[in-house]
Enzyme design. Sequence first.
Site, PDB file in Angstrom:
ATOM      1  N   GLU A   1      19.851 -19.718   0.439  1.00  0.00           N
ATOM      2  CA  GLU A   1      19.896 -19.751  -1.030  1.00  0.00           C
ATOM      3  C   GLU A   1      20.775 -20.862  -1.585  1.00  0.00           C
ATOM      4  O   GLU A   1      21.793 -21.199  -0.987  1.00  0.00           O
ATOM      5  CB  GLU A   1      20.492 -18.427  -1.538  1.00  0.00           C
ATOM      6  CG  GLU A   1      19.471 -17.366  -1.876  1.00  0.00           C
ATOM      7  CD  GLU A   1      18.723 -17.649  -3.185  1.00  0.00           C
ATOM      8  OE1 GLU A   1      19.087 -18.619  -3.892  1.00  0.00           O
ATOM      9  OE2 GLU A   1      17.784 -16.903  -3.482  1.00  0.00           O
ATOM     10  N   ASP A   2      20.412 -21.383  -2.751  1.00  0.00           N
ATOM     11  CA  ASP A   2      21.269 -22.348  -3.453  1.00  0.00           C
ATOM     12  C   ASP A   2      21.917 -21.714  -4.677  1.00  0.00           C
ATOM     13  O   ASP A   2      22.721 -22.352  -5.350  1.00  0.00           O
ATOM     14  CB  ASP A   2      20.462 -23.570  -3.923  1.00  0.00           C
ATOM     15  CG  ASP A   2      19.500 -23.216  -5.030  1.00  0.00           C
ATOM     16  OD1 ASP A   2      18.829 -22.165  -4.914  1.00  0.00           O
ATOM     17  OD2 ASP A   2      19.420 -23.957  -6.022  1.00  0.00           O
TER      18      ASP A   2
ATOM     19  N   SER B   1      11.298 -16.203  -3.401  1.00  0.00           N
ATOM     20  CA  SER B   1      11.631 -16.883  -4.651  1.00  0.00           C
ATOM     21  C   SER B   1      11.281 -15.989  -5.835  1.00  0.00           C
ATOM     22  O   SER B   1      10.308 -15.240  -5.779  1.00  0.00           O
ATOM     23  CB  SER B   1      10.836 -18.183  -4.750  1.00  0.00           C
ATOM     24  OG  SER B   1      10.910 -18.723  -6.059  1.00  0.00           O
ATOM     25  N   ALA B   2      12.048 -16.119  -6.910  1.00  0.00           N
ATOM     26  CA  ALA B   2      11.760 -15.372  -8.139  1.00  0.00           C
ATOM     27  C   ALA B   2      10.699 -16.075  -8.979  1.00  0.00           C
ATOM     28  O   ALA B   2      10.273 -15.558 -10.011  1.00  0.00           O
ATOM     29  CB  ALA B   2      13.038 -15.223  -8.957  1.00  0.00           C
TER      30      ALA B   2
ATOM     31  N   THR C   1      13.133 -28.657  -7.168  1.00  0.00           N
ATOM     32  CA  THR C   1      12.617 -28.099  -8.422  1.00  0.00           C
ATOM     33  C   THR C   1      13.681 -27.377  -9.252  1.00  0.00           C
ATOM     34  O   THR C   1      13.455 -27.142 -10.443  1.00  0.00           O
ATOM     35  CB  THR C   1      11.434 -27.150  -8.138  1.00  0.00           C
ATOM     36  OG1 THR C   1      11.733 -26.408  -6.952  1.00  0.00           O
ATOM     37  CG2 THR C   1      10.151 -27.938  -7.922  1.00  0.00           C
TER      38      THR C   1
ATOM     39  N   LYS D   1      17.134 -10.991  -8.455  1.00  0.00           N
ATOM     40  CA  LYS D   1      18.449 -11.310  -7.895  1.00  0.00           C
ATOM     41  C   LYS D   1      19.474 -11.190  -9.015  1.00  0.00           C
ATOM     42  O   LYS D   1      19.144 -11.554 -10.137  1.00  0.00           O
ATOM     43  CB  LYS D   1      18.435 -12.739  -7.326  1.00  0.00           C
ATOM     44  CG  LYS D   1      17.358 -12.958  -6.251  1.00  0.00           C
ATOM     45  CD  LYS D   1      17.126 -14.435  -5.972  1.00  0.00           C
ATOM     46  CE  LYS D   1      15.908 -14.619  -5.062  1.00  0.00           C
ATOM     47  NZ  LYS D   1      15.607 -16.026  -4.761  1.00  0.00           N
TER      48      LYS D   1
ATOM     49  N   ASP E   1      14.695 -19.070  -0.107  1.00  0.00           N
ATOM     50  CA  ASP E   1      14.515 -19.324  -1.532  1.00  0.00           C
ATOM     51  C   ASP E   1      13.719 -20.638  -1.627  1.00  0.00           C
ATOM     52  O   ASP E   1      13.593 -21.367  -0.638  1.00  0.00           O
ATOM     53  CB  ASP E   1      15.891 -19.457  -2.201  1.00  0.00           C
ATOM     54  CG  ASP E   1      15.777 -19.815  -3.666  1.00  0.00           C
ATOM     55  OD1 ASP E   1      14.953 -19.195  -4.367  1.00  0.00           O
ATOM     56  OD2 ASP E   1      16.498 -20.738  -4.113  1.00  0.00           O
ATOM     57  N   LEU E   2      13.164 -20.922  -2.781  1.00  0.00           N
ATOM     58  CA  LEU E   2      12.351 -22.140  -2.934  1.00  0.00           C
ATOM     59  C   LEU E   2      13.098 -23.240  -3.707  1.00  0.00           C
ATOM     60  O   LEU E   2      13.471 -24.275  -3.152  1.00  0.00           O
ATOM     61  CB  LEU E   2      11.035 -21.793  -3.641  1.00  0.00           C
ATOM     62  CG  LEU E   2      10.156 -22.979  -4.045  1.00  0.00           C
ATOM     63  CD1 LEU E   2       9.664 -23.753  -2.839  1.00  0.00           C
ATOM     64  CD2 LEU E   2       8.959 -22.481  -4.868  1.00  0.00           C
ATOM     65  N   ASP E   3      13.290 -22.998  -5.012  1.00  0.00           N
ATOM     66  CA  ASP E   3      13.875 -24.024  -5.885  1.00  0.00           C
ATOM     67  C   ASP E   3      15.307 -24.337  -5.453  1.00  0.00           C
ATOM     68  O   ASP E   3      16.167 -23.463  -5.474  1.00  0.00           O
ATOM     69  CB  ASP E   3      13.881 -23.525  -7.341  1.00  0.00           C
ATOM     70  CG  ASP E   3      12.496 -23.105  -7.821  1.00  0.00           C
ATOM     71  OD1 ASP E   3      11.589 -23.950  -7.803  1.00  0.00           O
ATOM     72  OD2 ASP E   3      12.320 -21.928  -8.192  1.00  0.00           O
TER      73      ASP E   3
ATOM     74  N   LYS F   1      20.312 -20.145 -12.104  1.00  0.00           N
ATOM     75  CA  LYS F   1      19.633 -20.322 -10.808  1.00  0.00           C
ATOM     76  C   LYS F   1      19.326 -18.969 -10.179  1.00  0.00           C
ATOM     77  O   LYS F   1      20.196 -18.096 -10.096  1.00  0.00           O
ATOM     78  CB  LYS F   1      20.501 -21.160  -9.861  1.00  0.00           C
ATOM     79  CG  LYS F   1      20.570 -22.630 -10.251  1.00  0.00           C
ATOM     80  CD  LYS F   1      21.358 -23.445  -9.233  1.00  0.00           C
ATOM     81  CE  LYS F   1      21.382 -24.910  -9.632  1.00  0.00           C
ATOM     82  NZ  LYS F   1      22.247 -25.696  -8.732  1.00  0.00           N
TER      83      LYS F   1
HETATM   84  C1  G6P Z   1      13.778 -19.260  -9.504  1.00  0.00           C
HETATM   85  C2  G6P Z   1      14.597 -20.384 -10.097  1.00  0.00           C
HETATM   86  C3  G6P Z   1      14.903 -20.111 -11.543  1.00  0.00           C
HETATM   87  C4  G6P Z   1      13.627 -19.782 -12.305  1.00  0.00           C
HETATM   88  C5  G6P Z   1      12.942 -18.577 -11.678  1.00  0.00           C
HETATM   89  C6  G6P Z   1      11.634 -18.213 -12.356  1.00  0.00           C
HETATM   90  O1  G6P Z   1      14.595 -18.167  -9.342  1.00  0.00           O
HETATM   91  O2  G6P Z   1      15.804 -20.543  -9.387  1.00  0.00           O
HETATM   92  O3  G6P Z   1      15.512 -21.251 -12.097  1.00  0.00           O
HETATM   93  O4  G6P Z   1      13.893 -19.508 -13.658  1.00  0.00           O
HETATM   94  O5  G6P Z   1      12.671 -18.893 -10.317  1.00  0.00           O
HETATM   95  O6  G6P Z   1      10.727 -19.261 -12.179  1.00  0.00           O
HETATM   96  P1  G6P Z   1       9.346 -19.379 -12.946  1.00  0.00           P
HETATM   97  O7  G6P Z   1       8.689 -20.549 -12.259  1.00  0.00           O
HETATM   98  O8  G6P Z   1       8.602 -18.091 -12.695  1.00  0.00           O
HETATM   99  O9  G6P Z   1       9.628 -19.587 -14.370  1.00  0.00           O
HETATM  100 MG    MG Z   2      17.061 -21.515  -5.865  1.00  0.00          MG
END
Ligand code: G6P
Ligand code: MG
Length: 221
Positions: A169-170, A115-116, A16, A145, A8-10, A44
Amino acid sequence: KLQAVLFDLDGVITDTAEYHYLAWKQMAEQIGIEIDRAFNEQLKGISRMESLERILVHGRKDGQYSMEQRRQLAADKNKHYVSLLAGLAPEHVYPGIVELLGQLAEHHVPAVLTSASKNAPQILESLGLADRFYAIVDPDGIPGKPAPDIFLKGAELAGADPRYCIGIEDAQAGIEAIKAARMFAVGIGKPELLGASGADIVYDSTVKLSLTSLLQAVKQD
Ligand code: G6P
Ligand code: MG
């Protein structure tokens, strides 16, 4: 044998997740909805539009906004979020991540981004990590997810069997997605939250991530 590690990224690679929270909080306040960090755990890992829906339901204002207005609210949030990303640089990568990516490369284990976020490619670029990933899953048109799809897609791109993949994942929704994909789930954050979602192991910090610690954790499972 470990065949791929899905990241996962954020909140896993960099901070972020905090920027997402700040941007949602401000947007929510503008329409008279209060959100706190406990509620934010439910956002999240969840897509932009789905996050907005959850905030509106939370504030009992679902139904008060047209599709067009919702798109505008989401666009406003994203604009604010992107402005917060302006100073993002390689020094903001969480500790241990660059080292882990190096160890994976050395052992020919593909690292895949799951990542989403639609902002993910830009963020990796700012962090100087764009060429450290074997593949980046495009979340567009994939069920979000906690559905397993994004992780299954990541495994497929790496030519890996999900049973021999590790997901990191967080988010609670993210841990659920990894487990639904039948992979080994590593949580970064609070054991009481992520353990409840099914994480196989939880670290309070990315410092503790290494190829050795991951292989050890899988072996003990
Ligand atoms: C990740 C983050 C979410 C965020 C989603 C969409 O899953 O954990 O907090 O809303 O990405 O991100 P975006 O940058 O496309 O709005
Ligand atoms: Mg995350």
